[in-house]
Design an enzyme around this catalytic site. Sequence first.
Site, PDB file in Angstrom:
ATOM      1  N   ASP A 116       0.879  -1.160   0.000  1.00 23.51           N
ATOM      2  CA  ASP A 116       0.000   0.000   0.000  1.00 23.51           C
ATOM      3  C   ASP A 116       0.930   1.228   0.000  1.00 23.51           C
ATOM      4  O   ASP A 116       2.068   1.136   0.436  1.00 23.51           O
ATOM      5  CB  ASP A 116      -0.853  -0.072   1.271  1.00 23.51           C
ATOM      6  CG  ASP A 116      -1.415   1.262   1.689  1.00 23.51           C
ATOM      7  OD1 ASP A 116      -2.175   1.828   0.894  1.00 23.51           O
ATOM      8  OD2 ASP A 116      -1.093   1.733   2.799  1.00 23.51           O
TER       9      ASP A 116
ATOM     10  N   ASP B  41      -1.350  -0.852   6.093  1.00 27.67           N
ATOM     11  CA  ASP B  41      -1.523  -0.293   7.434  1.00 27.67           C
ATOM     12  C   ASP B  41      -2.954   0.146   7.729  1.00 27.67           C
ATOM     13  O   ASP B  41      -3.332   0.284   8.873  1.00 27.67           O
ATOM     14  CB  ASP B  41      -0.622   0.938   7.590  1.00 27.67           C
ATOM     15  CG  ASP B  41      -1.116   2.091   6.731  1.00 27.67           C
ATOM     16  OD1 ASP B  41      -1.363   1.860   5.536  1.00 27.67           O
ATOM     17  OD2 ASP B  41      -1.284   3.207   7.258  1.00 27.67           O
TER      18      ASP B  41
ATOM     19  N   ASP C 222      -7.060  -1.440   3.874  1.00 33.97           N
ATOM     20  CA  ASP C 222      -6.185  -2.510   3.391  1.00 33.97           C
ATOM     21  C   ASP C 222      -6.605  -3.871   3.949  1.00 33.97           C
ATOM     22  O   ASP C 222      -6.146  -4.904   3.473  1.00 33.97           O
ATOM     23  CB  ASP C 222      -4.729  -2.253   3.815  1.00 33.97           C
ATOM     24  CG  ASP C 222      -4.194  -0.958   3.243  1.00 33.97           C
ATOM     25  OD1 ASP C 222      -4.520  -0.660   2.080  1.00 33.97           O
ATOM     26  OD2 ASP C 222      -3.454  -0.252   3.953  1.00 33.97           O
TER      27      ASP C 222
HETATM   28  P1  ADP Z   1      -4.865   5.565  -0.677  1.00 36.20           P
HETATM   29  O1  ADP Z   1      -4.973   4.295  -1.470  1.00 36.20           O
HETATM   30  O2  ADP Z   1      -3.597   6.308  -1.020  1.00 36.20           O
HETATM   31  O3  ADP Z   1      -5.052   5.355   0.794  1.00 36.20           O
HETATM   32  P2  ADP Z   1      -7.626   6.615  -0.976  1.00 36.20           P
HETATM   33  O4  ADP Z   1      -8.279   5.464  -1.644  1.00 36.20           O
HETATM   34  O5  ADP Z   1      -7.994   6.874   0.447  1.00 36.20           O
HETATM   35  O6  ADP Z   1      -6.029   6.560  -1.173  1.00 36.20           O
HETATM   36  O7  ADP Z   1      -7.947   7.926  -1.813  1.00 36.20           O
HETATM   37  C1  ADP Z   1      -7.681   7.991  -3.189  1.00 36.20           C
HETATM   38  C2  ADP Z   1      -7.791   9.393  -3.704  1.00 36.20           C
HETATM   39  O8  ADP Z   1      -9.092   9.928  -3.448  1.00 36.20           O
HETATM   40  C3  ADP Z   1      -6.840  10.360  -3.071  1.00 36.20           C
HETATM   41  O9  ADP Z   1      -5.575  10.312  -3.681  1.00 36.20           O
HETATM   42  C4  ADP Z   1      -7.563  11.694  -3.316  1.00 36.20           C
HETATM   43  O10 ADP Z   1      -7.329  12.147  -4.622  1.00 36.20           O
HETATM   44  C5  ADP Z   1      -9.022  11.316  -3.180  1.00 36.20           C
HETATM   45  N1  ADP Z   1      -9.516  11.573  -1.815  1.00 36.20           N
HETATM   46  C6  ADP Z   1      -9.853  10.659  -0.885  1.00 36.20           C
HETATM   47  N2  ADP Z   1     -10.258  11.255   0.258  1.00 36.20           N
HETATM   48  C7  ADP Z   1     -10.150  12.569   0.082  1.00 36.20           C
HETATM   49  C8  ADP Z   1     -10.403  13.734   0.909  1.00 36.20           C
HETATM   50  N3  ADP Z   1     -10.851  13.659   2.156  1.00 36.20           N
HETATM   51  N4  ADP Z   1     -10.170  14.936   0.344  1.00 36.20           N
HETATM   52  C9  ADP Z   1      -9.727  15.053  -0.898  1.00 36.20           C
HETATM   53  N5  ADP Z   1      -9.461  14.021  -1.716  1.00 36.20           N
HETATM   54  C10 ADP Z   1      -9.684  12.798  -1.253  1.00 36.20           C
HETATM   55 MG    MG Z   2      -2.346   3.282   3.846  1.00 35.30          MG
END
Ligand code: ADP
Ligand code: MG
Length: 354
Positions: free
Chosen positions: A39, A240, A244
């Site tokens: 991740d 983490d 995930d």
């Molecule tokens: P990761 O796999 O890195 O944990 P997420 O699946 O949580 O990422 O989020 C993917 C994308 O969605 C982020 O890169 C962002 O572009 C958008 N995103 C998610 N949550 C938010 C938020 N609270 N504010 C703005 N953008 C968000």
């Molecule tokens: Mg993570």
Amino acid sequence: LATPTALMVGSGMGAENGVLIRHGEAIQTLRNVDTIVFDKTGTITKGRPEVTDTVPVEGYTKEEVLRLAASVEVGSEHPLGEAILRKAREENLEPYKAEEFEAITGKGVIARIGPSQKFALVGNRRLMEEKEVDYKSLEDDLSRLEEEAKTVMLVAVNRKIGGAVAVADTLKDDSVQAIRELERMGLKTTMLTGDNRRTADAIAKKMGISRVLAEVLPDQKVKEIQKLQENGEIVAMVGDGINDAPALTAANVGIAIGTGTDIAIESADVTLVRGDLSGVVTAINLSRKTFSKIKQNLFWAFFYNVIALPAAMLGLAHPLIAEIAMATSSVTVVTNANLLRRARIRPEYQKKEK
Ligand code: ADP
Ligand code: MG
């Protein structure tokens, strides 16, 4: 005796080196793993992004863009939202009052803000496209920032683009070394992230990660793992976060970062007590060494029997000698298992520290 003693010594050594094995089979499966999926946020990176750039479109100021973004993120628990709120607080920007807050997983957040209940959005391209916001005027800035390995969030009000906020997350100190070591050990490293393709590629390049699965929505992470498995790959997943957990369960071996969420730890077979990726190298080394110990032990166990049984049948072995051989076989196996303790399982580059 041959197998359990080696497994016991192996898991004890793991614990001493910060690798906790919850399920014994994990030691055996890890040895066969050929793909390690990481991740991104919180696993490869520290998971504490910081705002680096704010880009307004015409008619907006940087402060206004940041203030709008912060107003929508007030209700968010996402690290990206926290980064924006921290920055706004630093700059003494008071968020507008927000209502009807909604988080859209993997895309962003929306809310109604201010006295006139403006419809505000903060999120990625997907969110803007879904809500029919035209962000073309910012496309050049977006690409540039993403090539710098930054994550960019677009800010829109009443379906009109207002600007963008970029954040950067720092890599954990040993991430690059750990990835290089794993590749050297013949494993294929893969990054799995919800972040956009360009940012993900830029980070993977810095790290030397060979494959990138980007723009994967949280509920699709399991599917990506299963796809690799259908390809015949044996997969360890390292993560983490809450999101995930299903992927950790789906992988052949789930490895949780000990500084991560409880749900991730619960779903994993192995927990790395220290938050760093070198723990993955240690876990694989441990598994390989333990397994070769099991093989040696089985050899010794059979060796005694193969010599002694025919001898006994031919009447060549006095019962007393047979007794002694039997006992010696057990002692050899236990002693040999204990010799596993001498094995080096921490990566070479950590030698200098301890
Ligand atoms: P990761 O796999 O890195 O944990 P997420 O699946 O949580 O990422 O989020 C993917 C994308 O969605 C982020 O890169 C962002 O572009 C958008 N995103 C998610 N949550 C938010 C938020 N609270 N504010 C703005 N953008 C968000
Ligand atoms: Mg993570």
